[in-house]
Design an enzyme around this catalytic site. Sequence first.
Site, mmCIF file in Angstrom:
data_model
loop_
_atom_site.group_PDB
_atom_site.id
_atom_site.type_symbol
_atom_site.label_atom_id
_atom_site.label_comp_id
_atom_site.label_asym_id
_atom_site.label_seq_id
_atom_site.Cartn_x
_atom_site.Cartn_y
_atom_site.Cartn_z
ATOM 1 N N THR A 1 -0.573 7.628 -1.063
ATOM 2 C CA THR A 1 -1.919 7.604 -1.677
ATOM 3 C C THR A 1 -2.966 6.309 -1.229
ATOM 4 O O THR A 1 -3.954 6.623 -1.338
ATOM 5 C CB THR A 1 -1.806 7.370 -3.199
ATOM 6 O OG1 THR A 1 -1.311 5.926 -3.248
ATOM 7 C CG2 THR A 1 -0.891 8.257 -3.805
ATOM 8 N N ARG B 1 0.939 -1.223 0.209
ATOM 9 C CA ARG B 1 -0.089 -0.075 0.090
ATOM 10 C C ARG B 1 0.924 1.283 0.125
ATOM 11 O O ARG B 1 1.779 1.468 1.055
ATOM 12 C CB ARG B 1 -0.584 -0.177 1.240
ATOM 13 C CG ARG B 1 -2.112 0.942 1.338
ATOM 14 C CD ARG B 1 -2.722 0.725 2.385
ATOM 15 N NE ARG B 1 -2.031 0.962 3.710
ATOM 16 C CZ ARG B 1 -2.991 1.520 4.646
ATOM 17 N NH1 ARG B 1 -4.233 1.547 4.826
ATOM 18 N NH2 ARG B 1 -2.362 1.859 5.734
ATOM 19 N N ASP C 1 1.408 -2.160 12.171
ATOM 20 C CA ASP C 1 1.589 -2.562 10.935
ATOM 21 C C ASP C 1 1.790 -4.008 11.117
ATOM 22 O O ASP C 1 2.683 -4.450 11.571
ATOM 23 C CB ASP C 1 2.662 -1.713 10.441
ATOM 24 C CG ASP C 1 2.951 -2.113 8.935
ATOM 25 O OD1 ASP C 1 3.156 -3.244 8.746
ATOM 26 O OD2 ASP C 1 3.271 -1.260 8.128
ATOM 27 N N ASP D 1 5.279 -5.481 9.750
ATOM 28 C CA ASP D 1 6.492 -5.043 10.295
ATOM 29 C C ASP D 1 6.546 -5.634 11.803
ATOM 30 O O ASP D 1 7.604 -6.278 12.116
ATOM 31 C CB ASP D 1 6.260 -3.442 10.437
ATOM 32 C CG ASP D 1 6.962 -2.709 9.476
ATOM 33 O OD1 ASP D 1 7.714 -3.330 8.441
ATOM 34 O OD2 ASP D 1 6.551 -1.624 9.458
HETATM 35 C C1 PRP Z 1 -1.022 -4.075 4.973
HETATM 36 C C2 PRP Z 1 -1.749 -5.059 5.068
HETATM 37 C C3 PRP Z 1 -2.697 -5.105 4.019
HETATM 38 C C4 PRP Z 1 -3.000 -3.676 3.651
HETATM 39 C C5 PRP Z 1 -4.164 -3.340 4.279
HETATM 40 O O1 PRP Z 1 0.099 -4.411 3.892
HETATM 41 O O2 PRP Z 1 -1.063 -6.598 5.224
HETATM 42 O O3 PRP Z 1 -2.353 -5.862 2.821
HETATM 43 O O4 PRP Z 1 -1.763 -3.191 4.395
HETATM 44 O O5 PRP Z 1 -4.511 -1.930 3.920
HETATM 45 P P1 PRP Z 1 -5.664 -1.605 2.893
HETATM 46 O O6 PRP Z 1 -6.727 -2.537 3.251
HETATM 47 O O7 PRP Z 1 -5.865 0.035 3.086
HETATM 48 O O8 PRP Z 1 -5.193 -1.969 1.493
HETATM 49 P P2 PRP Z 1 1.221 -3.371 3.595
HETATM 50 O O9 PRP Z 1 0.693 -2.541 2.276
HETATM 51 O O10 PRP Z 1 1.620 -2.514 4.820
HETATM 52 O O11 PRP Z 1 2.441 -4.370 3.091
HETATM 53 P P3 PRP Z 1 3.158 -5.533 3.742
HETATM 54 O O12 PRP Z 1 2.095 -6.519 4.078
HETATM 55 O O13 PRP Z 1 4.384 -5.781 2.619
HETATM 56 O O14 PRP Z 1 3.895 -4.837 5.061
HETATM 57 N N1 URA Z 2 -1.964 -2.264 7.209
HETATM 58 C C1 URA Z 2 -1.545 -2.463 8.493
HETATM 59 O O1 URA Z 2 -0.590 -3.399 8.548
HETATM 60 N N2 URA Z 2 -2.319 -2.303 9.583
HETATM 61 C C2 URA Z 2 -3.051 -1.522 9.608
HETATM 62 O O2 URA Z 2 -4.023 -0.987 10.544
HETATM 63 C C3 URA Z 2 -3.512 -0.912 8.027
HETATM 64 C C4 URA Z 2 -2.804 -1.279 7.105
#
Ligand code: PRP
Ligand code: URA
Length: 209
Positions: free
Chosen positions: A108, A104, A200, A203
């Site tokens: 944006t 994400r 997150d 992370d």
């Molecule tokens: C996080 C999570 C989802 C997304 C949710 O991933 O694991 O995939 O955010 O957010 P949304 O519903 O607003 O799209 P992230 O983009 O942080 O990537 P990662 O899993 O690589 O940390």
């Molecule tokens: N992605 C995450 O990992 N946590 C949140 O709360 C939202 C998006």
Amino acid sequence: MSKVHILDHPLIQHKLSIMRNKETGAKEFRELLEEISMLMVYEVTRDLPTEEVEVETPICVTKTKMLSGKKIGIVPILRAGLGMVEGVTRLIPAARIGHIGLYRDPLTLQPVEYYCKLPADSENRELIVLDPMLATGGSASAAITFIKQRNCHNIRLVNLIAAPEGIRRIQREHPDVDIYVAACDEKLNEHGYIVPGLGDAGDRLFGTK
Ligand code: PRP
Ligand code: URA
């Protein structure tokens, strides 16, 4: 309209509360996510069809039930969805695994695709999409769109925590996809994080912050 199933078994609630705690470290966070995923998939697959088969026990021949119908595929959304794979495959060891890489954009909040590889026979499988967090719903909705573009239409979405905004988005954009969550939280904050959420997920899972 997609149905929302809230899987709030006491064991799931208890484990999720430990995950939410900011003092919980990566090792315990990973183990808990795996355990909860296993508990959730037990309910997610509750309606799978079975067929009668004949089995010879040490005592006699009997009729009993085994799974029938479509085989299962699981599709974690990278990265955080990876943390749910082990728990699911412990219960469904024959499941094929696809991967969708999305992140994400922090400014944006739009999903950016970087990888998509699904099992060759995905269109004949019941697909379970895995991602711990459903926030705006952008990532899950985009992942489901990619899957549908590959001619797969039997899809379930499994998230640990959802925001109402994410649920509404999936219901609007993919009304045929049922959603299974352990908790539906209050809202999103101004950075698109779920409140109270768990921070997150990627992370915390991989210790990258
Ligand atoms: C996080 C999570 C989802 C997304 C949710 O991933 O694991 O995939 O955010 O957010 P949304 O519903 O607003 O799209 P992230 O983009 O942080 O990537 P990662 O899993 O690589 O940390
Ligand atoms: N992605 C995450 O990992 N946590 C949140 O709360 C939202 C998006």
